[in-house]
Design a protein around this motif. Structure first.
Motif, PDB file in Angstrom:
ATOM      1  N   GLY A 177       0.836  -1.194   0.000  1.00 14.47           N
ATOM      2  CA  GLY A 177       0.000   0.000   0.000  1.00 14.47           C
ATOM      3  C   GLY A 177       0.866   1.238   0.000  1.00 14.47           C
ATOM      4  O   GLY A 177       1.985   1.227   0.531  1.00 14.47           O
ATOM      5  N   LEU A 178       0.384   2.308  -0.592  1.00 13.49           N
ATOM      6  CA  LEU A 178       1.173   3.540  -0.721  1.00 13.49           C
ATOM      7  C   LEU A 178       0.521   4.698   0.019  1.00 13.49           C
ATOM      8  O   LEU A 178      -0.717   4.824   0.052  1.00 13.49           O
ATOM      9  N   MET A 179       1.365   5.552   0.617  1.00 11.58           N
ATOM     10  CA  MET A 179       0.939   6.827   1.177  1.00 11.58           C
ATOM     11  C   MET A 179       1.759   7.913   0.490  1.00 11.58           C
ATOM     12  O   MET A 179       2.990   7.869   0.512  1.00 11.58           O
ATOM     13  N   LEU A 180       1.094   8.892  -0.103  1.00 13.81           N
ATOM     14  CA  LEU A 180       1.764   9.963  -0.829  1.00 13.81           C
ATOM     15  C   LEU A 180       1.331  11.308  -0.259  1.00 13.81           C
ATOM     16  O   LEU A 180       0.139  11.545  -0.080  1.00 13.81           O
ATOM     17  N   VAL A 181       2.300  12.182   0.018  1.00  6.13           N
ATOM     18  CA  VAL A 181       1.997  13.521   0.517  1.00  6.13           C
ATOM     19  C   VAL A 181       2.467  14.547  -0.502  1.00  6.13           C
ATOM     20  O   VAL A 181       3.632  14.537  -0.913  1.00  6.13           O
ATOM     21  N   ALA A 182       1.562  15.423  -0.909  1.00  5.14           N
ATOM     22  CA  ALA A 182       1.890  16.487  -1.859  1.00  5.14           C
ATOM     23  C   ALA A 182       1.352  17.808  -1.330  1.00  5.14           C
ATOM     24  O   ALA A 182       0.262  17.859  -0.740  1.00  5.14           O
ATOM     25  N   ARG A 183       2.136  18.878  -1.504  1.00  4.32           N
ATOM     26  CA  ARG A 183       1.712  20.213  -1.087  1.00  4.32           C
ATOM     27  C   ARG A 183       1.773  21.141  -2.278  1.00  4.32           C
ATOM     28  O   ARG A 183       2.711  21.117  -3.070  1.00  4.32           O
ATOM     29  N   ASN A 184       0.752  21.988  -2.388  1.00  3.47           N
ATOM     30  CA  ASN A 184       0.689  22.917  -3.508  1.00  3.47           C
ATOM     31  C   ASN A 184      -0.028  24.184  -3.063  1.00  3.47           C
ATOM     32  O   ASN A 184      -1.239  24.163  -2.815  1.00  3.47           O
ATOM     33  N   GLU A 185       0.746  25.273  -2.935  1.00  2.00           N
ATOM     34  CA  GLU A 185       0.193  26.588  -2.589  1.00  2.00           C
ATOM     35  C   GLU A 185      -0.693  26.526  -1.344  1.00  2.00           C
ATOM     36  O   GLU A 185      -1.831  26.989  -1.339  1.00  2.00           O
ATOM     37  N   GLY A 186      -0.145  25.925  -0.306  1.00  2.00           N
ATOM     38  CA  GLY A 186      -0.862  25.893   0.958  1.00  2.00           C
ATOM     39  C   GLY A 186      -1.841  24.748   1.114  1.00  2.00           C
ATOM     40  O   GLY A 186      -2.381  24.534   2.197  1.00  2.00           O
ATOM     41  N   GLN A 187      -2.079  24.002   0.037  1.00  2.00           N
ATOM     42  CA  GLN A 187      -2.993  22.864   0.094  1.00  2.00           C
ATOM     43  C   GLN A 187      -2.178  21.578   0.250  1.00  2.00           C
ATOM     44  O   GLN A 187      -1.168  21.379  -0.418  1.00  2.00           O
ATOM     45  N   THR A 188      -2.629  20.697   1.133  1.00  2.00           N
ATOM     46  CA  THR A 188      -1.946  19.421   1.365  1.00  2.00           C
ATOM     47  C   THR A 188      -2.877  18.283   0.993  1.00  2.00           C
ATOM     48  O   THR A 188      -4.050  18.262   1.369  1.00  2.00           O
ATOM     49  N   THR A 189      -2.339  17.324   0.235  1.00  2.00           N
ATOM     50  CA  THR A 189      -3.106  16.150  -0.167  1.00  2.00           C
ATOM     51  C   THR A 189      -2.365  14.895   0.282  1.00  2.00           C
ATOM     52  O   THR A 189      -1.184  14.707  -0.054  1.00  2.00           O
ATOM     53  N   LEU A 190      -3.048  14.063   1.047  1.00  2.00           N
ATOM     54  CA  LEU A 190      -2.511  12.759   1.453  1.00  2.00           C
ATOM     55  C   LEU A 190      -3.293  11.698   0.685  1.00  2.00           C
ATOM     56  O   LEU A 190      -4.496  11.544   0.874  1.00  2.00           O
ATOM     57  N   THR A 191      -2.608  10.985  -0.194  1.00  2.00           N
ATOM     58  CA  THR A 191      -3.247   9.971  -1.025  1.00  2.00           C
ATOM     59  C   THR A 191      -2.883   8.583  -0.521  1.00  2.00           C
ATOM     60  O   THR A 191      -1.695   8.253  -0.395  1.00  2.00           O
ATOM     61  N   LEU A 192      -3.897   7.787  -0.229  1.00  2.00           N
ATOM     62  CA  LEU A 192      -3.702   6.401   0.212  1.00  2.00           C
ATOM     63  C   LEU A 192      -4.176   5.476  -0.904  1.00  2.00           C
ATOM     64  O   LEU A 192      -5.308   5.586  -1.382  1.00  2.00           O
ATOM     65  N   ILE A 193      -3.294   4.558  -1.325  1.00  2.00           N
ATOM     66  CA  ILE A 193      -3.610   3.646  -2.425  1.00  2.00           C
ATOM     67  C   ILE A 193      -3.330   2.223  -1.975  1.00  2.00           C
ATOM     68  O   ILE A 193      -2.248   1.925  -1.444  1.00  2.00           O
ATOM     69  N   GLY A 194      -4.275   1.344  -2.172  1.00  2.00           N
ATOM     70  CA  GLY A 194      -4.101  -0.059  -1.830  1.00  2.00           C
ATOM     71  C   GLY A 194      -4.755  -0.957  -2.848  1.00  2.00           C
ATOM     72  O   GLY A 194      -5.452  -0.499  -3.768  1.00  2.00           O
ATOM     73  N   ALA A 195      -4.541  -2.253  -2.671  1.00  2.00           N
ATOM     74  CA  ALA A 195      -5.117  -3.210  -3.617  1.00  2.00           C
ATOM     75  C   ALA A 195      -6.627  -3.272  -3.479  1.00  2.00           C
ATOM     76  O   ALA A 195      -7.341  -3.495  -4.469  1.00  2.00           O
ATOM     77  N   ASP A 196      -7.116  -3.069  -2.248  1.00  2.00           N
ATOM     78  CA  ASP A 196      -8.555  -3.126  -2.011  1.00  2.00           C
ATOM     79  C   ASP A 196      -8.875  -2.345  -0.741  1.00  2.00           C
ATOM     80  O   ASP A 196      -7.985  -1.723  -0.133  1.00  2.00           O
ATOM     81  N   ALA A 197     -10.135  -2.384  -0.321  1.00  2.00           N
ATOM     82  CA  ALA A 197     -10.555  -1.637   0.861  1.00  2.00           C
ATOM     83  C   ALA A 197      -9.850  -2.120   2.119  1.00  2.00           C
ATOM     84  O   ALA A 197      -9.526  -1.318   3.024  1.00  2.00           O
ATOM     85  N   SER A 198      -9.580  -3.432   2.209  1.00  2.00           N
ATOM     86  CA  SER A 198      -8.889  -3.968   3.382  1.00  2.00           C
ATOM     87  C   SER A 198      -7.485  -3.381   3.508  1.00  2.00           C
ATOM     88  O   SER A 198      -7.022  -3.041   4.605  1.00  2.00           O
ATOM     89  N   ALA A 199      -6.789  -3.237   2.384  1.00  2.00           N
ATOM     90  CA  ALA A 199      -5.452  -2.639   2.405  1.00  2.00           C
ATOM     91  C   ALA A 199      -5.526  -1.176   2.828  1.00  2.00           C
ATOM     92  O   ALA A 199      -4.666  -0.686   3.568  1.00  2.00           O
ATOM     93  N   LEU A 200      -6.550  -0.461   2.369  1.00  2.00           N
ATOM     94  CA  LEU A 200      -6.714   0.940   2.758  1.00  2.00           C
ATOM     95  C   LEU A 200      -6.965   1.066   4.265  1.00  2.00           C
ATOM     96  O   LEU A 200      -6.458   1.987   4.914  1.00  2.00           O
ATOM     97  N   ILE A 201      -7.727   0.140   4.822  1.00  2.00           N
ATOM     98  CA  ILE A 201      -7.988   0.169   6.264  1.00  2.00           C
ATOM     99  C   ILE A 201      -6.693  -0.044   7.040  1.00  2.00           C
ATOM    100  O   ILE A 201      -6.455   0.604   8.076  1.00  2.00           O
ATOM    101  N   GLU A 202      -5.802  -0.902   6.549  1.00  2.00           N
ATOM    102  CA  GLU A 202      -4.509  -1.100   7.193  1.00  2.00           C
ATOM    103  C   GLU A 202      -3.669   0.185   7.142  1.00  2.00           C
ATOM    104  O   GLU A 202      -2.997   0.536   8.119  1.00  2.00           O
ATOM    105  N   LEU A 203      -3.696   0.880   6.009  1.00  2.00           N
ATOM    106  CA  LEU A 203      -2.952   2.134   5.886  1.00  2.00           C
ATOM    107  C   LEU A 203      -3.515   3.190   6.836  1.00  2.00           C
ATOM    108  O   LEU A 203      -2.761   3.933   7.488  1.00  2.00           O
TER     109      LEU A 203
END
Length: 483
Positions: free
Chosen positions: A409-435
């Motif tokens: 599973g992946l966690m990605l943090v990006a910032r752009n002009e004061g805005q922060t986005t945390l993106t969680l990506i997994g194989a399925d919903a169970s993987a997202l719950i683990e993240l």
């Protein structure tokens, strides 16, 4: 008989006094001319040149500027002494927070929320893990200001029952922090017998390197200052040939302030210049204003391990593609809400949040089209279809070999002009719950990462399977704080 004795006693009492008076008496004193006195009105008291605090100028503070002031290392200063500097920081939107030895949060935890760190007159050494955290903080773009002062040491007693003590200088404690940045604070003080501000240890400095920190400075006054050396840093403020060091009684380009580590670490040999009334001597007021700009300019890149401090405002959860917000997923998100509550941040769920909103994006690898806008700059290859460079179920991260997407599973943090986005990506919903669980509990023991990215083993996978996938050393194991 009695009368004779009485007269004799009176004679013995009066005659000596009469003789002494006649012997020393020189007549009545008459003053013939006025006594000369100094012309007090013509006297002038030497005063140092003063500078007037200027109206706060427009300053571009980094979004969510947060200055952490360390008081957990036996720091020998009062908060009121930093008031002129911290007032400047607050006037331009910066948040100021103190860390004391009694606080529950560690330095590593509090640095996650900070954009700048101030360390003043430490008298206790920094531990190795603290130095590593601060070094990583600077590497991500954070700013560090270290203030030392020869007058801020403390006595070190040989034993509990001993009256013998030796002075412990703050330079020793500061050097434990500054060693990775190749900066050394000397156990000395600067002095000038020819030109000073009322005392030979109150030195007036007029030599400045070109830098925004020294803009519009003509002369600053330091009140007992250490000399500072750095083979790689910039001598920001340095003394003339008449200013000497107490260690050798020699002079020659002695630095009183050094800027190093890509202009992110500033070390100053004096602390007293910050405190009233010394903050208005010479150009000290302007110098303090420049220091505030330095602290406000820090904008460290964020890592998933900095959660929840990666956000500085309300957060919206957005699910992409066909991902269903199931009861289990919503329950997991409630744990994130608890973590955000501690930072005073609200968490809501929306299918179409505003473009400027802070977001937590949830997606699976199947949602490639919807994920595309959130992957810019990460150089991640998602599981492909037939004819794509990557086969079905394969995941490619920069610096890694191909991975099995079902186990990562992946966690990605990006910032752009004061805005922060945390993106969680997994194989399925169970993987997202683990993240989500890893974020909420701040347990990254199953994760490996680099700047802005964390890859976590999910399902039956373990950390060793990720470690084996390294193609180089760009990634490091995460222990809850190091990106």
């Amino acid at each position: 008989m009695t009368r004779r004795l009485t007269l004799l006693g009176l004679a013995l009492l009066v005659v000596p006094a009469l003789v002494r008076g006649l012997w020393f008496y020189q007549g009545v004193y008459w003053r013939r001319s006025p006594v000369s006195t100094p012309e007090y009105a013509s006297f002038t008291v030497p005063l140092p040149p003063l500078s007037t605090a200027e109206a706060p100028a427009a300053r571009n503070a980094s979004p969510g500027a947060h200055v952490l002031v360390d008081q957990s290392h036996a720091n020998n200063f009062l908060a009121a002494e930093l008031e002129p500097l911290l007032r400047e920081v607050s006037a331009h939107g910066g948040q100021v927070e103190f860390l004391t030895s009694s606080d529950s949060g560690s330095l590593a935890t509090r640095l996650a929320a900070a954009t700048a760190l101030v360390v003043a007159a430490p008298n206790a050494p920094f531990m190795r893990d603290e130095v590593q955290r601060i070094e990583a903080f600077v590497g991500r773009g954070g700013r560090v200001l270290v203030l030392t002062d020869p007058t801020r040491g403390s006595p070190q007693y040989d034993s509990y029952y001993s009256d013998t003590s030796t002075p412990l200088d703050d330079s020793s404690a500061a050097n434990t922090l500054l060693a990775p940045f190749e900066i050394t604070v000397a156990d000395d003080y600067l002095y000038n017998l020819n030109e000073n501000e009322g005392n030979f240890r109150n030195v007036l400095l007029t030599h400045f390197a070109a830098s925004p920190l020294t803009a519009d400075l003509g002369r600053v006054a330091f009140y007992a200052a250490h000399s500072i050396a750095s083979p790689t840093g910039l001598a920001l403020i340095y003394a003339d040939e008449n200013t000497l060091t107490s260690r050798t009684d020699r002079g020659g380009d002695l630095a009183a302030a050094v800027l190093a580590a890509n202009e992110r670490v500033l070390v100053i040999g004096d602390l007293t210049f910050l405190a009233p009334p010394y903050d208005h001597v010479a150009d000290n007021a302007r110098w303090i204003s420049n220091l505030a700009s330095f602290l406000l300019g820090g904008e460290p890149s964020r890592a998933p391990t900095d959660f929840p401090y990666i956000f500085s405002g309300p957060v919206v959860v957005q699910a992409l593609g066909e991902l269903e917000m199931s009861t289990d997923l919503i329950t997991a998100l409630s744990s994130l809400q608890s973590a955000l509550d501690e930072s005073g941040l609200a968490l809501t769920i929306s299918e179409s949040p505003k473009a400027t909103a802070n977001r937590i994006v949830l997606a699976t690898y199947a949602d490639q089209e919807e994920l595309s806008p959130f992957l810019g700059g990460f150089e991640i290859g998602l599981p492909g279809a037939d004819g794509d460079p990557l086969g079905t179920g394969e995941l490619q991260l920069p610096g890694w070999r191909t991975l099995d997407a079902s186990a990562v599973g992946l966690m990605l943090v990006a910032r752009n002009e004061g805005q922060t986005t945390l993106t969680l990506i997994g194989a399925d919903a169970s993987a997202l719950i683990e993240l989500i669980s890893a974020l909420a509990t701040h347990d990254f023991s199953m994760c490996i990462g680099q700047e802005g990215i964390a890859a976590c083993a999910t399902g039956p996978a373990d950390l060793a399977s990720l470690d084996f996938a390294f193609a180089d050393n760009d990634f490091t194991a995460l222990d809850g704080g190091l990106p």
